[in-house]
Design an enzyme around this catalytic site. Structure first.
Site, mmCIF file in Angstrom:
data_model
loop_
_atom_site.group_PDB
_atom_site.id
_atom_site.type_symbol
_atom_site.label_atom_id
_atom_site.label_comp_id
_atom_site.label_asym_id
_atom_site.label_seq_id
_atom_site.Cartn_x
_atom_site.Cartn_y
_atom_site.Cartn_z
ATOM 1 N N TYR A 149 -4.005 -17.886 21.632
ATOM 2 C CA TYR A 149 -3.245 -18.149 20.568
ATOM 3 C C TYR A 149 -4.179 -17.007 19.755
ATOM 4 C CZ TYR A 149 -1.104 -20.234 16.375
ATOM 5 O OH TYR A 149 -0.466 -20.650 14.924
ATOM 6 N N ARG A 196 9.950 -10.739 14.115
ATOM 7 C CA ARG A 196 8.008 -10.082 13.017
ATOM 8 C C ARG A 196 7.547 -11.726 14.206
ATOM 9 N NH1 ARG A 196 4.788 -13.822 11.754
ATOM 10 N NH2 ARG A 196 6.049 -14.485 10.196
ATOM 11 N N LYS A 213 2.055 -21.053 21.040
ATOM 12 C CA LYS A 213 2.470 -22.208 20.318
ATOM 13 C C LYS A 213 2.619 -23.720 21.153
ATOM 14 C CE LYS A 213 3.220 -20.153 16.281
ATOM 15 N NZ LYS A 213 2.051 -20.387 14.912
ATOM 16 N N ASP A 218 7.260 -21.164 10.279
ATOM 17 C CA ASP A 218 6.600 -20.018 9.245
ATOM 18 C C ASP A 218 6.039 -19.994 8.138
ATOM 19 O OD1 ASP A 218 5.353 -18.162 10.938
ATOM 20 O OD2 ASP A 218 7.485 -18.089 12.378
HETATM 21 N N1 NAI Z 1 -1.620 -18.337 9.018
HETATM 22 C C1 NAI Z 1 -0.983 -18.346 8.930
HETATM 23 O O1 NAI Z 1 -0.305 -19.906 9.241
HETATM 24 C C2 NAI Z 1 1.018 -17.828 8.897
HETATM 25 C C3 NAI Z 1 0.628 -16.659 8.804
HETATM 26 N N2 NAI Z 1 1.439 -16.003 8.920
HETATM 27 C C4 NAI Z 1 1.510 -14.273 8.224
HETATM 28 O O2 NAI Z 1 1.868 -14.403 7.437
HETATM 29 C C5 NAI Z 1 2.753 -12.641 7.757
HETATM 30 C C6 NAI Z 1 3.862 -12.243 7.241
HETATM 31 O O3 NAI Z 1 4.954 -13.245 7.413
HETATM 32 P P1 NAI Z 1 6.151 -13.359 6.957
HETATM 33 O O4 NAI Z 1 7.037 -13.630 5.900
HETATM 34 O O5 NAI Z 1 7.424 -14.040 8.286
HETATM 35 O O6 NAI Z 1 7.001 -12.118 6.964
HETATM 36 P P2 NAI Z 1 8.012 -11.281 6.432
HETATM 37 O O7 NAI Z 1 8.219 -10.043 7.025
HETATM 38 O O8 NAI Z 1 8.876 -11.743 6.397
HETATM 39 O O9 NAI Z 1 7.304 -10.955 4.979
HETATM 40 C C7 NAI Z 1 6.273 -10.007 4.533
HETATM 41 C C8 NAI Z 1 6.152 -10.150 3.387
HETATM 42 O O10 NAI Z 1 5.384 -9.008 2.822
HETATM 43 C C9 NAI Z 1 5.238 -7.438 2.424
HETATM 44 N N3 NAI Z 1 4.017 -6.697 2.358
HETATM 45 C C10 NAI Z 1 4.703 -5.742 3.808
HETATM 46 N N4 NAI Z 1 3.841 -5.582 3.667
HETATM 47 C C11 NAI Z 1 3.241 -5.416 1.687
HETATM 48 C C12 NAI Z 1 1.907 -4.581 0.880
HETATM 49 N N5 NAI Z 1 1.184 -3.845 2.301
HETATM 50 N N6 NAI Z 1 1.909 -5.063 0.271
HETATM 51 C C13 NAI Z 1 1.937 -6.185 -0.380
HETATM 52 N N7 NAI Z 1 3.003 -6.981 -0.201
HETATM 53 C C14 NAI Z 1 3.407 -6.421 1.768
HETATM 54 C C15 NAI Z 1 6.774 -7.497 2.052
HETATM 55 O O11 NAI Z 1 7.377 -7.200 1.345
HETATM 56 C C16 NAI Z 1 7.158 -8.641 2.627
HETATM 57 O O12 NAI Z 1 7.490 -9.305 1.369
HETATM 58 C C17 NAI Z 1 2.329 -11.871 8.996
HETATM 59 O O13 NAI Z 1 1.529 -11.723 9.264
HETATM 60 C C18 NAI Z 1 2.279 -13.686 9.874
HETATM 61 O O14 NAI Z 1 1.395 -13.288 10.644
HETATM 62 C C19 NAI Z 1 2.845 -16.373 9.047
HETATM 63 C C20 NAI Z 1 2.913 -17.288 9.014
HETATM 64 C C21 NAI Z 1 1.735 -18.427 8.885
HETATM 65 C C1 PYR Z 2 0.270 -18.270 12.226
HETATM 66 C C2 PYR Z 2 1.499 -17.967 12.425
HETATM 67 O O1 PYR Z 2 2.532 -18.903 12.916
HETATM 68 C C3 PYR Z 2 1.723 -16.351 12.458
HETATM 69 O O2 PYR Z 2 0.948 -15.607 12.406
HETATM 70 O O3 PYR Z 2 2.916 -16.010 12.724
HETATM 71 MG MG MG Z 3 4.337 -18.096 13.443
#
Ligand code: NAI
Ligand code: PYR
Ligand code: MG
Length: 675
Positions: A187, A240, A258, A353
Site C-alpha cells: 500500500y 488522481r 486497497k 477519498d
Molecule cells: N491520508 C489519506 O487517507 C488520504 C490522503 N489523500 C491525499 O490527499 C491529496 C489530495 O487528494 P484529493 O483531494 O482527492 O485531490 P484533489 O486533486 O481533488 O485536490 C487537491 C487540492 O489541493 C490543492 N493544492 C494543490 N497544490 C497546492 C498547494 N501547493 N497549496 C495549497 N493547495 C494546493 C488543489 O488546489 C486542490 O484543491 C492526495 O495527495 C491524496 O493522496 C486523499 C485521500 C485519503
Molecule cells: C489514502 C488514499 O486513499 C489516498 O491517498 O488517495
Molecule cells: Mg485514495
C-alpha cells in the site's frame, strides 16, 4: 474425403480428448476444405480450425465458396485451446499476455481481463530484457516525487506480488501476520511507485479493465470475470492517483492495493473482490508516448461522454453483482463528488477519498482531543486550517463541520471555524466559480482572498492544521513554528495527510522537531519513530490514512446488506475509532489505535456501522437477525462503549464471516457434479 475426416476426428479425439467439440465442429463443409488445403490434414490444425468455427466464424451459415476467407487466419500456425477467459490467461502454455489480438480477446472471452493496449512480442521481450539487464532500474532514488520508496521496498513488493500470483492463501497469511511491516509495501508509499511504473512492472493480469472503447459491451464483459459472487469492487479512472496525478490505467495498482487491505484487514475473501480501472484515456503525455503504456492513448473523455461510460460500467457490474459494495477511489475532483451523488441513492457505493478520509480525519481529531484529555465536544472550539480544497479536503471539512453542529454550533458558526486553502491560497467568497459545497466554507473577508498559508496561520492562530493538497513540503519550518508559537492553550494538531510519503506536507520528524515535541502528529503515509534532540524514547508516529476505516465500512455495509452508506454511519465510525486507542497509546500521543489490531478494528467498525444502519431501517439479512439474538461475548477490544448482548451476537457473526487465510481440504468433484 469422408475417410479423411473420420481419421482426423479419431486422431484428434484420441490426442485431445475433446470429442464433443470436435464432432460438432466437424459437421458442415470442412471436408471440402481438407481436400483443398492439405495443411488441415494435420489433426491439430484441423481441430483448431473447426474449433474457431464453433467459437466464432462457424456460427455463421457457411458455404464452400467462403472457405478461402475462413482459411486466411490459418496461414499462421495455430494451436487448439479448450480454456477461455481467466483460465486461459493463467495457462502458461497458451497465454500471450498483452499480445492477444482484438479478435482473440473477443472470441476467447478475454475482453476486460487485459489492459486495452496491445504489445507485440518484440516489446514484451524488450520490457523483460530491460529489467533483466538492470534489475529494479525503475526505482530512481533521486526522484523526489516518489521519495521514500527504496529499491529494497520495490524488491519486497515484487516478491509479495509474485507470491500473490502463485498462492493467495499463503500471501494473505503472511500479510495478516506482518501487517504493520508489509502495509507500506503493498500500500502507500510503495503502491505509488508501483502505479507510476505499472506499465513496466505488469506481469500477470489482475482485475478488470473497462474502456471507453467497450461502450455497448460492458454488461457482457462483466461475465468474462470468473466469479459469480463478487462482494466488493474498487474502481478508479486513474485520474488522481495518490498525490501523483493522472496515471491512466496504471492506476489499477491502487484498487489492487486497497483490496489487499479489504482481505487482510477487513476479512473479505480474495476470490470475492474485484479491482477495476475504467480507461477513458489519459492526459499524461509521457505515458501516452511510452511504447509500453497499456491503456488508450487518447486524451481523457469529459462531459456527457465520460458519464455515459461510467453509467454503463456501474450498470454492468451492479447488474451482475447486485450485492457488491462499490468503492470509488482516486477520481479527480472534477468527477469524484458528482459520481458519488449520481449513484449513492441507488447502489451501495462510497467514495473512499471523500467519505473514508473524512471519517478518518474526524476520528484523528477526536483522537487528538483524547490525547489532550479533552472531551469530543471541544471540537467545536477548534480553529481548523485545511490545505487542499479537493475531494478529500472538502469531504473532511463537511464531516468535521457536521460533527461541530452535533456539539451545538449552528451551520454558520461551524463554517466559521474553518479556513480552506487551495493552490491559489485562502478561499474567500470573492473567488469566481466556486462550487456550492466549497462556497459554504469560503471566508467572507474578501480582501484576504489568496493569502498564503503562512499569512493565514500568522493571522488566524489555528489549533489544527490538516494537509490534503498532494503538495509535499508546504508545511514549512516557518509555518509550523508560527503555528506552535500561537497555540498557547493547547498542543498544535498537525495532520499532513497527503500520499505517498514525498507528497506529505511535512514529515513527523520535522513537525516534532520544529515544535520541540509538542505537536500531536499523524501523517498520510507511514513514518518511522522520531527521536527528539535531548534523548528519551523514540516517539511512535500515527498514520492518518483511510485504511483505518474503509475495510470496516465496506465489511459492515456488505454483511449488513445496508444498500447505502450515509453520513450517520460515517459519523458513528469516526466516533468509535478513537475509543479503541489504548491508554498507553494515548500517553504516547497516538491519535489512532494500534495498526496491529486492524482486523479487530475493522470488525468493530463493521459492527458500529450495522448498528447505525439498524436505527435507520437499513440493516437487512442475517446481520439483522443476529442483532436481535442473544449471543456469547467477543473479546479483543478496548472500547469505552459497552457492547450489548445483541451487539455481541452481531459482532460474533461478523467475526465468523471474515475470511481467514488457512489451507482447507480440497476435494475433487466427480464429473458432472456441480457443473
Ligand atoms: N491520508 C489519506 O487517507 C488520504 C490522503 N489523500 C491525499 O490527499 C491529496 C489530495 O487528494 P484529493 O483531494 O482527492 O485531490 P484533489 O486533486 O481533488 O485536490 C487537491 C487540492 O489541493 C490543492 N493544492 C494543490 N497544490 C497546492 C498547494 N501547493 N497549496 C495549497 N493547495 C494546493 C488543489 O488546489 C486542490 O484543491 C492526495 O495527495 C491524496 O493522496 C486523499 C485521500 C485519503
Ligand atoms: C489514502 C488514499 O486513499 C489516498 O491517498 O488517495
Ligand atoms: Mg485514495
Amino acid at each position: 474425403m469422408q475417410y479423411l475426416i473420420q481419421r482426423n476426428r479419431e486422431t484428434a479425439c484420441r490426442v485431445r480428448g475433446l470429442r464433443d467439440t470436435f464432432c460438432l465442429a466437424a459437421r458442415g463443409p470442412r471436408a471440402a476444405l481438407q481436400a483443398q488445403q492439405p495443411e488441415y490434414h494435420h489433426p491439430d490444425r484441423l481441430f483448431a480450425y473447426t474449433l474457431n468455427l464453433v467459437r466464432g466464424v462457424g456460427s455463421r451459415d457457411t458455404s464452400e465458396q467462403e472457405l478461402p476467407a475462413y482459411a486466411a487466419p490459418l496461414q499462421r500456425p495455430c494451436i487448439a485451446v479448450r480454456k477461455t477467459g481467466y483460465d486461459l490467461l493463467h495457462d502458461p502454455w497458451s497465454n500471450k499476455g498483452m499480445s492477444f489480438p482484438p479478435e482473440e480477446r473477443e472470441r476467447l472471452r478475454l475482453r476486460g481481463l487485459l489492459p486495452p493496449g496491445h504489445l507485440d512480442m518484440d516489446l514484451q521481450k524488450q520490457r523483460l530484457m530491460e529489467e533483466y539487464l538492470r534489475p529494479l532500474a525503475m526505482v530512481p532514488p533521486e526522484d523526489s516525487r516518489l521519495g521514500g520508496v527504496t529499491s529494497e521496498m520495490a524488491r519486497r513488493w515484487a516478491l509479495l506480488q509474485a507470491l500473490q500470483d502463485r498462492n493467495e492463501t499463503l500471501f494473505y497469511s503472511i500479510l495478516t501476520q506482518h501487517f504493520v511491516e508489509m502495509a507500506p509495501i503493498i500500500y502507500t508509499p510503495t503502491v505509488g511507485w508501483v502505479c507510476a511504473n505499472y506499465h513496466k512492472l505488469y506481469r500477470r493480469p489482475r482485475g478488470m479493465y473497462f474502456s471507453s472503447e467497450d461502450r455497448g459491451n460492458m454488461a457482457a464483459m462483466a461475465y468474462n470475470w470468473p466469479q459469480d459472487d463478487v462482494h466488493a469492487i474498487v474502481v478508479t479512472d486513474g485520474s488522481r492517483i495518490l498525490g501523483l496525478g493522472d496515471l491512466g490505467v496504471n492506476g489499477l495498482g491502487i484498487p489492487i492495493g486497497k483490496l489487499d487491505l479489504y482481505c487482510a484487514a477487513g476479512g473479505f475473501s480474495p476470490s470475492h473482490v474485484l479491482p477495476v480501472v475504467v480507461d477513458v484515456g489519459t492526459d499524461n503525455e509521457a505515458l501516452r508516448q511510452d511504447p509500453l503504456y497499456a491503456g488508450l492513448r487518447s486524451s481523457r473523455l469529459t462531459g456527457p461522454d465520460y458519464y455515459r461510460v461510467m453509467d454503463e460500467f456501474v450498470a454492468a457490474v451492479m447488474s451482475r453483482w447486485p450485492r457488491a459494495v462499490l468503492q470509488f477511489e482516486d477520481f479527480s475532483s472534477q468527477h469524484a463528488a458528482s459520481l458519488l451523488e449520481r449513484y449513492r441513492h441507488h447502489h451501495c457505493v462510497f467514495n473512499d477519498d471523500i467519505q473514508g478520509t473524512a471519517a478518518t480525519a474526524l476520528a484523528g481529531l477526536y483522537g487528538a482531543l483524547r490525547v489532550m484529555g479533552k472531551p469530543y465536544s471541544e471540537l467545536a472550539e477548534q480553529r481548523v486550517v485545511v490545505v487542499g480544497a479537493g475531494s478529500a479536503g472538502m469531504g473532511v471539512v463537511q464531516l468535521v463541520a457536521a460533527a461541530m453542529e452535533k456539539h451545538g454550533l449552528s451551520p454558520s458558526e461551524a463554517a466559521s471555524r474553518f479556513w480552506m486553502l487551495d493552490r491559489k491560497g485562502l478561499i474567500t467568497t470573492r473567488r469566481p466559480g466556486l462550487q456550492p459545497h466549497v462556497r459554504g466554507f469560503a471566508r467572507v473577508e474578501q480582501s484576504e482572498d489568496g493569502q498564503s498559508l503562512l499569512e493565514v496561520v500568522e493571522r488566524v492562530h489555528p489549533t489544527m492544521l490538516v494537509g490534503l493538497s498532494g503538495a509535499g513540503g508546504i508545511f514549512t519550518e516557518q509555518v509550523v513554528r508560527t503555528l506552535d508559537r500561537h497555540c498557547s492553550h493547547q498542543r498544535p494538531v498537525i495532520f499532513p495527510m497527503s500520499n505517498p510519503t514525498a507528497s506529505m506536507e511535512c514529515t513527523a520528524e520535522q513537525a516534532l522537531t520544529w515544535t520541540e515535541g509538542r505537536a500531536i502528529f499523524a501523517g498520510g503515509s507511514p513514518q518511522p519513530p522520531v527521536r527528539l534532540p535531548g534523548g528519551g524514547e523514540p516517539r511512535p508516529v500515527a498514520q492518518a490514512n483511510n485504511m483505518y476505516l474503509f475495510p470496516g465500512i465496506a465489511l459492515g455495509a456488505f454483511i449488513g446488506r445496508t444498500g447505502i452508506i450515509n453520513e450517520d454511519m460515517l459519523m458513528t465510525v469516526a466516533e468509535a475509532l478513537p475509543n479503541m486507542i489504548s491508554e498507553e497509546g494515548l500517553r504516547q500521543g497516538l491519535v489512532y489505535p494500534r495498526l496491529e489490531d486492524i482486523r479487530a478494528i475493522s470488525a468493530r467498525i463493521a459492527l458500529e456501522l450495522c448498528v447505525t444502519a439498524h436505527r435507520s431501517g437499513h440493516l437487512n439479512g442475517p446481520a439483522r437477525e443476529a442483532l436481535a439474538a442473544d449471543g456469547g461475548g467477543v473479546g479483543g477490544f478496548s472500547s469505552s462503549r459497552g457492547v450489548g448482548e445483541g451487539e455481541k451476537s452481531l459482532l460474533n457473526f461478523i467475526v465468523r464471516s471474515m475470511f481467514w487465510p488457512e489451507y482447507k481440504s480440497l476435494v475433487l468433484l466427480p464429473r458432472g457434479v456441480g457443473e
